[in-house]
Scaffold this active site. Structure first.
Site, mmCIF file in Angstrom:
data_model
loop_
_atom_site.group_PDB
_atom_site.id
_atom_site.type_symbol
_atom_site.label_atom_id
_atom_site.label_comp_id
_atom_site.label_asym_id
_atom_site.label_seq_id
_atom_site.Cartn_x
_atom_site.Cartn_y
_atom_site.Cartn_z
ATOM 1 N N CYS A 67 0.861 -1.183 0.000
ATOM 2 C CA CYS A 67 0.000 0.000 0.000
ATOM 3 C C CYS A 67 0.897 1.233 0.000
ATOM 4 C CB CYS A 67 -0.868 -0.023 1.262
ATOM 5 S SG CYS A 67 -1.848 1.465 1.503
ATOM 6 N N CYS A 181 -0.944 3.847 -6.261
ATOM 7 C CA CYS A 181 -1.868 3.240 -5.298
ATOM 8 C C CYS A 181 -2.074 1.830 -5.814
ATOM 9 C CB CYS A 181 -3.197 3.990 -5.270
ATOM 10 S SG CYS A 181 -4.477 3.115 -4.333
HETATM 11 N N1 DGL Z 1 -4.095 0.636 -1.703
HETATM 12 C C1 DGL Z 1 -3.749 1.837 -1.018
HETATM 13 C C2 DGL Z 1 -2.518 2.500 -1.642
HETATM 14 O O1 DGL Z 1 -1.724 1.884 -2.308
HETATM 15 C C3 DGL Z 1 -4.762 2.897 -0.723
HETATM 16 C C4 DGL Z 1 -6.217 2.666 -0.664
HETATM 17 C C5 DGL Z 1 -6.878 3.460 0.434
HETATM 18 O O2 DGL Z 1 -7.173 4.667 0.263
HETATM 19 O O3 DGL Z 1 -7.110 2.848 1.478
HETATM 20 O O4 DGL Z 1 -2.269 3.663 -1.434
#
Ligand code: DGL
Length: 255
Positions: A67, A181
Site C-alpha cells: 500500500c 496506489c
Molecule cells: N491501496 C492503497 C494505496 O496503495 C490505498 C487505498 C486506500 O485509500 O485505502 O495507497
C-alpha cells in the site's frame, strides 16, 4: 501481505509469478479503508498497531506493506518496531522518469499519498528536469473495490481521475502515468481507454516481487495448507471470494 483493501492483490499477482511456492497470508484492513482520506496520524497509528499485533500472532518471515499510502507515511516507524524484514511500496517515479519521452509524468495516488514529503523526495532524487504532475484520485479506490466484487465501473469516476491530470498545465504532454496506489492497476484497462494509446503505465508491483525474492533467496518454502486472507471488520465477503480464489486465497477469517 498487507493493504487497506484489495489493492495489494495486484502485488500478490506479481509475487505469485516470482515465487509461486511462497505461502502468503493476505491481510486487509477493510475496517480502516480508505486510508487515503485519513490523516497521517490516523494511518500511522492503525498501520503500526495492526502490523504489530499481526506479526506477533502470525510470525511471518517477511512483511510486505502493499500500500503506497501506508508505506509513504508509516514505513519508517513500522521498521522501528518490527523485527522482521519489511518491504514497502514506493511510487514508481524512478522508472517513470526513465520511460518518459515527453518529460511529463503523471502520478495518480490517494489524497494522502500525493501530499507526502516522501513523494517530494522521490521527485527531487529521480525526476530532475522532468515535470511530475500529481492528482489525488481517491474515488478510484472504491471503484477498484467494487470491480473486484463484480460490480460495473462508473465511467465518470475514471474520467474525473484522468481529467485531474490532463487539466493541469502541461497535462496534455503526459506520456507516462505512475499508478501510486496498489488499487489502481485493477483499473488499468479503463484508465488506458480514457488516457489514450500514447500513455504508458507503471506501478511498483514487479519491483516489490523482485525485492521479496531477493530477500528470501536460498530459503525453502513449504505450503502446509491453502493460503488465506484476514480482514478487519469482516469475516467474509462472498462477492470477493472469486477474486481471492483466483489468487490462491481459499478462505477468509476476521482479525
Ligand atoms: N491501496 C492503497 C494505496 O496503495 C490505498 C487505498 C486506500 O485509500 O485505502 O495507497
Amino acid at each position: 501481505m498487507f493493504d487497506s483493501g484489495v489493492g495489494g492483490l495486484t502485488v500478490l499477482d506479481a509475487l505469485r509469478a516470482q515465487l509461486p511456492d511462497a505461502p502468503v497470508i493476505y491481510a486487509a484492513d477493510l475496517a480502516g479503508l480508505p486510508y487515503g482520506e485519513k490523516s497521517e496520524a490516523q494511518i500511522a497509528a492503525r498501520v503500526s498497531g495492526l502490523l504489530g499485533r499481526m506479526t506477533e500472532r502470525l510470525k511471518p518471515r517477511l512483511v510486505c506493506i502493499a500500500c503506497n499510502t501506508a508505506s509513504t507515511i508509516a514505513l519508517a516507524s513500522v521498521r522501528e518496531v518490527l523485527e522482521v524484514p519489511i518491504v514497502g511500496t514506493v511510487p514508481a517515479i524512478k522508472p517513470a522518469a526513465a520511460m518518459t519521452q515527453t518529460g511529463t509524468i503523471g502520478l495518480l495516488g490517494t489524497a494522502a499519498t500525493v501530499r507526502q514529503t516522501y513523494v517530494d523526495q522521490l521527485e527531487t532524487e529521480f525526476a530532475q528536469g522532468k515535470r511530475l504532475l500529481r492528482h489525488g484520485a481517491g474515488e478510484l479506490v472504491a471503484a477498484a473495490e467494487a470491480k473486484l466484487r463484480g460490480a460495473p465501473v462508473d465511467q465518470a469516476v475514471i474520467e474525473r481521475a484522468v481529467n485531474g491530470l490532463r487539466s493541469q498545465p502541461g497535462g496534455e504532454e503526459i506520456d507516462t502515468v505512475v499508478l501510486a496506489c496498489t488499487h489502481f492497476p485493477l483499473l488499468i484497462e479503463e484508465l488506458g481507454q480514457v488516457f489514450g494509446p500514447g500513455v504508458r503505465f507503471i506501478d511498483g508491483a514487479q519491483g516489490i516481487a523482485r525485492r521479496i525474492a531477493s530477500l528470501t533467496r536460498g530459503q525453502s518454502f513449504a505450503r502446509a495448507h491453502a493460503d488465506s486472507a484476514l480482514f478487519t471488520g469482516s469475516d467474509g465477503d462472498s462477492a470477493l471470494m472469486p477474486a481471492l480464489r483466483l489468487r490462491g486465497l481459499e478462505s477468509v477469517a476476521r482479525f
